[in-house]
Scaffold this motif. Structure first.
Motif, PDB file in Angstrom:
ATOM      1  N   TYR A 163       5.352  -1.467   7.612  1.00  0.00           N
ATOM      2  CA  TYR A 163       4.572  -2.668   7.401  1.00  0.00           C
ATOM      3  C   TYR A 163       3.571  -2.462   6.260  1.00  0.00           C
ATOM      4  O   TYR A 163       3.441  -3.312   5.371  1.00  0.00           O
ATOM      5  N   LEU A 164       2.887  -1.334   6.256  1.00  0.00           N
ATOM      6  CA  LEU A 164       1.919  -1.047   5.191  1.00  0.00           C
ATOM      7  C   LEU A 164       2.563  -0.935   3.828  1.00  0.00           C
ATOM      8  O   LEU A 164       1.979  -1.337   2.827  1.00  0.00           O
ATOM      9  N   GLU A 165       3.762  -0.366   3.780  1.00  0.00           N
ATOM     10  CA  GLU A 165       4.467  -0.238   2.498  1.00  0.00           C
ATOM     11  C   GLU A 165       4.769  -1.597   1.879  1.00  0.00           C
ATOM     12  O   GLU A 165       4.800  -1.734   0.666  1.00  0.00           O
ATOM     13  N   LYS A 166       4.986  -2.590   2.714  1.00  0.00           N
ATOM     14  CA  LYS A 166       5.319  -3.931   2.218  1.00  0.00           C
ATOM     15  C   LYS A 166       4.112  -4.662   1.690  1.00  0.00           C
ATOM     16  O   LYS A 166       4.244  -5.629   0.966  1.00  0.00           O
TER      17      LYS A 166
ATOM     18  N   MET B 275       0.843  -1.183   0.000  1.00  0.00           N
ATOM     19  CA  MET B 275       0.000   0.000   0.000  1.00  0.00           C
ATOM     20  C   MET B 275       0.887   1.245   0.000  1.00  0.00           C
ATOM     21  O   MET B 275       1.852   1.322   0.741  1.00  0.00           O
ATOM     22  N   LYS B 276       0.540   2.192  -0.821  1.00  0.00           N
ATOM     23  CA  LYS B 276       1.307   3.434  -0.914  1.00  0.00           C
ATOM     24  C   LYS B 276       0.682   4.463   0.028  1.00  0.00           C
ATOM     25  O   LYS B 276      -0.482   4.819  -0.110  1.00  0.00           O
ATOM     26  N   ILE B 277       1.478   4.910   0.985  1.00  0.00           N
ATOM     27  CA  ILE B 277       1.026   5.947   1.916  1.00  0.00           C
ATOM     28  C   ILE B 277       2.140   6.976   2.057  1.00  0.00           C
ATOM     29  O   ILE B 277       3.294   6.706   1.725  1.00  0.00           O
ATOM     30  N   ASP B 278       1.788   8.131   2.559  1.00  0.00           N
ATOM     31  CA  ASP B 278       2.793   9.141   2.879  1.00  0.00           C
ATOM     32  C   ASP B 278       3.273   8.840   4.295  1.00  0.00           C
ATOM     33  O   ASP B 278       2.670   9.284   5.273  1.00  0.00           O
ATOM     34  N   LYS B 279       4.327   8.046   4.350  1.00  0.00           N
ATOM     35  CA  LYS B 279       4.843   7.568   5.629  1.00  0.00           C
ATOM     36  C   LYS B 279       5.207   8.717   6.566  1.00  0.00           C
ATOM     37  O   LYS B 279       4.824   8.727   7.735  1.00  0.00           O
ATOM     38  N   ALA B 280       5.906   9.706   6.054  1.00  0.00           N
ATOM     39  CA  ALA B 280       6.338  10.839   6.877  1.00  0.00           C
ATOM     40  C   ALA B 280       5.135  11.593   7.441  1.00  0.00           C
ATOM     41  O   ALA B 280       5.148  12.014   8.611  1.00  0.00           O
ATOM     42  N   ALA B 281       4.081  11.744   6.654  1.00  0.00           N
ATOM     43  CA  ALA B 281       2.885  12.455   7.118  1.00  0.00           C
ATOM     44  C   ALA B 281       2.179  11.679   8.221  1.00  0.00           C
ATOM     45  O   ALA B 281       1.697  12.278   9.197  1.00  0.00           O
ATOM     46  N   ARG B 282       2.123  10.363   8.114  1.00  0.00           N
ATOM     47  CA  ARG B 282       1.476   9.533   9.144  1.00  0.00           C
ATOM     48  C   ARG B 282       2.263   9.606  10.453  1.00  0.00           C
ATOM     49  O   ARG B 282       1.684   9.731  11.527  1.00  0.00           O
ATOM     50  N   ILE B 283       3.576   9.520  10.353  1.00  0.00           N
ATOM     51  CA  ILE B 283       4.423   9.598  11.548  1.00  0.00           C
ATOM     52  C   ILE B 283       4.283  10.977  12.195  1.00  0.00           C
ATOM     53  O   ILE B 283       4.119  11.092  13.413  1.00  0.00           O
ATOM     54  N   ARG B 284       4.314  11.998  11.378  1.00  0.00           N
ATOM     55  CA  ARG B 284       4.178  13.371  11.876  1.00  0.00           C
ATOM     56  C   ARG B 284       2.821  13.566  12.551  1.00  0.00           C
ATOM     57  O   ARG B 284       2.720  14.179  13.608  1.00  0.00           O
ATOM     58  N   ARG B 285       1.759  12.997  11.951  1.00  0.00           N
ATOM     59  CA  ARG B 285       0.421  13.127  12.543  1.00  0.00           C
ATOM     60  C   ARG B 285       0.359  12.444  13.900  1.00  0.00           C
ATOM     61  O   ARG B 285      -0.234  12.982  14.850  1.00  0.00           O
TER      62      ARG B 285
END
Length: 154
Positions: free
Chosen positions: A150-153, A1-11
């Motif tokens: 995990y989601l990226e994988k 799944m493609k997510i904005d990892k940095a944005a999720r961590i920042r949130r």
């Protein structure tokens, strides 16, 4: 799944600094992916903060990863042993990654509390001193990063 990892961590970090507990911060940062509103996520995970109800047991950020894994790959069928087993495998893998970095999953150990320290249900006041002395924001960031990877994988 493609997510904005940095944005999720920042949130997740922003939510924690805003006063939400460790579990709420991580769950709410990802809940929309699974169709939950932020408010639903905050309520769903509220009791897991402070090592579950401030009992200083399993870190709330770690519990958040388990909640999210359940949303991602858990089964609602009580007879789905394969689904349950897969979910447990994912939870154990996420926990192992967290433990590799912090050497524990236990809130009291992560906070370096002495054994037998008295427990309280009173939530800590979120002051500048609180954030200086508590490693909790680091636990939130770690859990959010691990779950995002995990989601990226997937």
């Amino acid at each position: 799944m493609k997510i904005d990892k940095a944005a999720r961590i920042r949130r997740a970090e922003e939510l924690f600094v805003a006063g939400y507990n460790c579990s709420q911060s991580v769950v709410a940062a990802f809940a929309d992916i699974y169709g939950y509103t932020e408010e639903q996520a905050l309520k769903l995970s509220a009791g897991m903060g402070g090592g579950m109800g401030r009992l200083r047991m399993t870190c709330g950020a770690v519990s958040a990863m388990a909640i999210l894994a359940g949303m991602d790959c858990g089964s609602a069928d009580p007879n789905d042993r394969e689904g349950k087993s897969n979910n447990y495998k994912v939870v154990q893998e996420l926990c192992e990654r967290f433990k590799e970095e912090h050497h524990s999953l236990v809130c009291a150990e992560l906070l370096n509390l002495r054994k037998g320290a008295p427990l309280s249900y009173e939530a800590s006041e979120r002051t500048a001193e609180y954030y200086k002395t508590r490693p909790c924001v680091n636990m939130v960031v770690t859990a959010a990063r691990i779950f995002a990877k995990y989601l990226e994988k997937e």
